[in-house]
Design a protein around this motif. Structure first.
Motif, mmCIF file in Angstrom:
data_model
loop_
_atom_site.group_PDB
_atom_site.id
_atom_site.type_symbol
_atom_site.label_atom_id
_atom_site.label_comp_id
_atom_site.label_asym_id
_atom_site.label_seq_id
_atom_site.Cartn_x
_atom_site.Cartn_y
_atom_site.Cartn_z
ATOM 1 N N LEU A 10 0.683 -1.272 -0.002
ATOM 2 C CA LEU A 10 -0.069 0.000 -0.094
ATOM 3 C C LEU A 10 0.802 1.182 -0.150
ATOM 4 O O LEU A 10 0.522 2.285 -0.592
ATOM 5 C CB LEU A 10 -1.066 0.071 1.157
ATOM 6 N N GLY A 11 1.886 1.319 0.517
ATOM 7 C CA GLY A 11 2.937 2.290 0.716
ATOM 8 C C GLY A 11 3.484 2.474 -0.695
ATOM 9 O O GLY A 11 3.492 3.679 -0.994
ATOM 10 N N ALA A 12 3.861 1.655 -1.521
ATOM 11 C CA ALA A 12 4.355 1.768 -2.903
ATOM 12 C C ALA A 12 3.317 2.306 -3.731
ATOM 13 O O ALA A 12 3.560 3.130 -4.464
ATOM 14 C CB ALA A 12 4.564 0.389 -3.313
ATOM 15 N N GLU A 13 1.914 2.035 -3.530
ATOM 16 C CA GLU A 13 0.816 2.725 -4.220
ATOM 17 C C GLU A 13 0.554 4.195 -4.042
ATOM 18 O O GLU A 13 0.511 4.804 -4.903
ATOM 19 C CB GLU A 13 -0.416 1.759 -3.956
ATOM 20 N N ILE A 14 0.658 4.479 -2.591
ATOM 21 C CA ILE A 14 0.638 5.796 -2.380
ATOM 22 C C ILE A 14 1.974 6.424 -2.649
ATOM 23 O O ILE A 14 1.319 7.697 -3.044
ATOM 24 C CB ILE A 14 0.367 5.900 -0.811
ATOM 25 N N ASN A 29 1.587 9.883 -5.189
ATOM 26 C CA ASN A 29 2.019 11.369 -4.699
ATOM 27 C C ASN A 29 3.192 11.686 -4.705
ATOM 28 O O ASN A 29 3.630 13.068 -4.447
ATOM 29 C CB ASN A 29 1.531 11.372 -2.933
ATOM 30 N N CYS A 30 4.195 10.929 -4.919
ATOM 31 C CA CYS A 30 5.647 11.234 -4.854
ATOM 32 C C CYS A 30 6.539 11.066 -5.923
ATOM 33 O O CYS A 30 7.622 11.499 -6.214
ATOM 34 C CB CYS A 30 6.376 10.803 -3.479
ATOM 35 N N ALA A 31 6.087 9.847 -6.591
ATOM 36 C CA ALA A 31 7.039 9.404 -7.886
ATOM 37 C C ALA A 31 7.198 10.391 -8.701
ATOM 38 O O ALA A 31 8.288 10.276 -9.795
ATOM 39 C CB ALA A 31 6.337 8.085 -8.365
ATOM 40 N N MET A 32 6.222 11.016 -9.031
ATOM 41 C CA MET A 32 6.676 12.025 -10.174
ATOM 42 C C MET A 32 7.849 13.017 -9.854
ATOM 43 O O MET A 32 8.153 13.682 -10.871
ATOM 44 C CB MET A 32 5.331 13.128 -10.334
ATOM 45 N N ILE A 43 4.223 4.516 3.530
ATOM 46 C CA ILE A 43 5.319 5.268 2.770
ATOM 47 C C ILE A 43 6.652 4.820 3.104
ATOM 48 O O ILE A 43 7.661 4.364 2.415
ATOM 49 C CB ILE A 43 5.010 6.528 2.304
ATOM 50 N N ILE A 44 6.921 5.229 4.561
ATOM 51 C CA ILE A 44 8.121 5.200 5.011
ATOM 52 C C ILE A 44 8.572 3.629 5.114
ATOM 53 O O ILE A 44 9.797 3.228 4.750
ATOM 54 C CB ILE A 44 8.255 5.289 6.636
ATOM 55 N N SER A 45 7.682 2.498 5.234
ATOM 56 C CA SER A 45 8.037 1.035 5.217
ATOM 57 C C SER A 45 8.329 0.652 3.898
ATOM 58 O O SER A 45 9.308 0.058 3.642
ATOM 59 C CB SER A 45 6.750 0.392 5.584
ATOM 60 N N VAL A 61 9.637 6.589 -9.212
ATOM 61 C CA VAL A 61 9.071 5.316 -8.340
ATOM 62 C C VAL A 61 9.991 4.542 -7.670
ATOM 63 O O VAL A 61 9.570 3.943 -6.584
ATOM 64 C CB VAL A 61 8.584 4.464 -9.670
ATOM 65 N N ALA A 62 11.201 4.469 -7.909
ATOM 66 C CA ALA A 62 12.014 3.783 -6.976
ATOM 67 C C ALA A 62 13.106 4.798 -6.029
ATOM 68 O O ALA A 62 14.027 4.029 -5.444
ATOM 69 C CB ALA A 62 13.091 3.083 -7.843
ATOM 70 N N GLY A 63 12.510 5.877 -5.905
ATOM 71 C CA GLY A 63 13.173 6.756 -5.076
ATOM 72 C C GLY A 63 14.477 7.331 -5.284
ATOM 73 O O GLY A 63 15.182 7.578 -4.528
ATOM 74 N N ALA A 64 14.989 7.304 -6.756
ATOM 75 C CA ALA A 64 16.199 7.545 -7.150
ATOM 76 C C ALA A 64 16.356 9.126 -7.227
ATOM 77 O O ALA A 64 17.466 9.501 -7.617
ATOM 78 C CB ALA A 64 16.572 6.820 -8.358
ATOM 79 N N GLY A 65 15.181 9.931 -7.115
ATOM 80 C CA GLY A 65 15.457 11.300 -7.283
ATOM 81 C C GLY A 65 15.399 11.775 -8.640
ATOM 82 O O GLY A 65 15.117 10.826 -9.541
ATOM 83 N N GLY A 66 15.303 12.900 -8.936
ATOM 84 C CA GLY A 66 15.041 13.498 -10.543
ATOM 85 C C GLY A 66 15.309 14.880 -10.242
ATOM 86 O O GLY A 66 15.039 15.725 -9.198
ATOM 87 N N ALA A 67 15.477 15.464 -11.677
ATOM 88 C CA ALA A 67 15.564 16.696 -11.899
ATOM 89 C C ALA A 67 14.138 17.773 -11.768
ATOM 90 O O ALA A 67 13.225 17.122 -12.503
ATOM 91 C CB ALA A 67 16.157 17.227 -13.214
ATOM 92 N N LEU A 68 14.102 18.927 -11.376
ATOM 93 C CA LEU A 68 12.955 19.837 -11.609
ATOM 94 C C LEU A 68 13.581 20.881 -12.530
ATOM 95 O O LEU A 68 14.618 21.035 -12.863
ATOM 96 C CB LEU A 68 12.591 20.009 -9.969
#
Length: 268
Positions: A152-156, A160-163, A218-220, A167-174
């Motif tokens: 469920l944390g992955a789905e949330i 809300n955060c992957a954009m 999400i933390i999990s 999706v893997a928490g690797a970060g990205g440019a803004l």
């Protein structure tokens, strides 16, 4: 002649005596310096061991000495820095312990760097800010235990955060030189702090957006990613099928074309 020899002999002795005196002086100076250094080191270690007893008043002094230039003596803010009214101790702990504050230089975004204060000093400054203008505070241990619903944390997180963070928490440019940092070595406390305080370009996720259980999930999920690295292969930044497709087109098909041209030239 005998007198001249005596004078020369006495002159040699006086020069040797001077050298001996200089050497003795240097030895004494070195001994005193070594003793003083040991005393200072002992005093420093005692000060560090007693740092656990830092109070709110100690935090106030640290804040006024290191932060008030930009944020004001009473947290009211200045032209060089924003007001800290309502940010709470959690925001202070996050910004200072990650080295983002004090700010080294103005830029699109404050980069992470080694902290300039000890953990006890940071906690004392955070407690002072909390005492003046309360805000978000530390969560319970259960929120940070990583035992929430990972799926469920992955789905949330994807919603809300992957954009920004990938999706893997690797970060990205803004835009405008800003960036969303990678989350592969972020602590659970700082994950929570980022969600409730909204540092830099990140929005604040209140309980109206993500409740406490959502944040725990999400933390999990992110802790699960940290503990289960990719089993192998070239990750390509974990950017998904777009980067993988580009890699295939540029290198895979490019290699096939090059081999085809080589075979054709060879046959001719």
């Amino acid at each position: 002649m005998a007198r001249e020899k005596k004078r020369r002999a006495s002159g040699r002795r006086s020069r040797l005596a001077a050298v001996v005196l200089i050497g003795a002086g240097l030895l004494m100076t070195g001994g005193v310096y070594a003793g003083a250094s040991a005393a200072v080191a002992a005093t420093t270690s005692v000060g560090q061991s007693s740092a656990t007893a830092l109070t709110v008043d100690d935090g106030k002094k640290l804040f006024q000495a290191n932060c008030a230039t930009c944020h004001g003596m009473d947290l009211q803010g200045t032209e060089a820095g924003p007001s800290l009214y309502g940010v709470g101790e959690l925001a202070v702990e996050f910004q200072v312990s990650t080295g983002r504050m004090p700010l080294a230089m103005q830029g699109p975004q404050a980069p992470q760097k080694p902290p300039q204060f000890t953990e006890d000093q940071i906690r004392a400054m955070a407690a002072y800010v909390q005492s003046v203008s309360p805000g978000p505070t530390y969560p319970s241990e259960e929120t940070l235990d990583g035992k929430g619903d990972v799926a469920l944390g992955a789905e949330i997180f994807r919603t809300n955060c992957a954009m920004c963070h990938n999706v893997a928490g690797a970060g990205g440019a803004l835009t405008e030189g800003k960036f969303a940092p990678a989350l592969n070595d972020v602590s659970a406390l700082h994950m929570y702090a980022a969600m409730v305080t909204g540092p830099q370009n990140m929005p604040v996720f209140s309980d109206m957006n993500l409740n406490l259980q959502d944040k725990r999930d999400i933390i999990s999920y992110l802790l699960y990613l940290q503990q289960h690295e990719s089993p192998g292969g070239f990750g390509l930044g974990n950017l998904g099928p777009v980067s993988e497709g580009l890699f295939i087109w540029i290198f895979g098909i490019g290699t096939l074309i090059a081999v085809t041209v080589w075979i054709t030239a060879k046959s001719n």
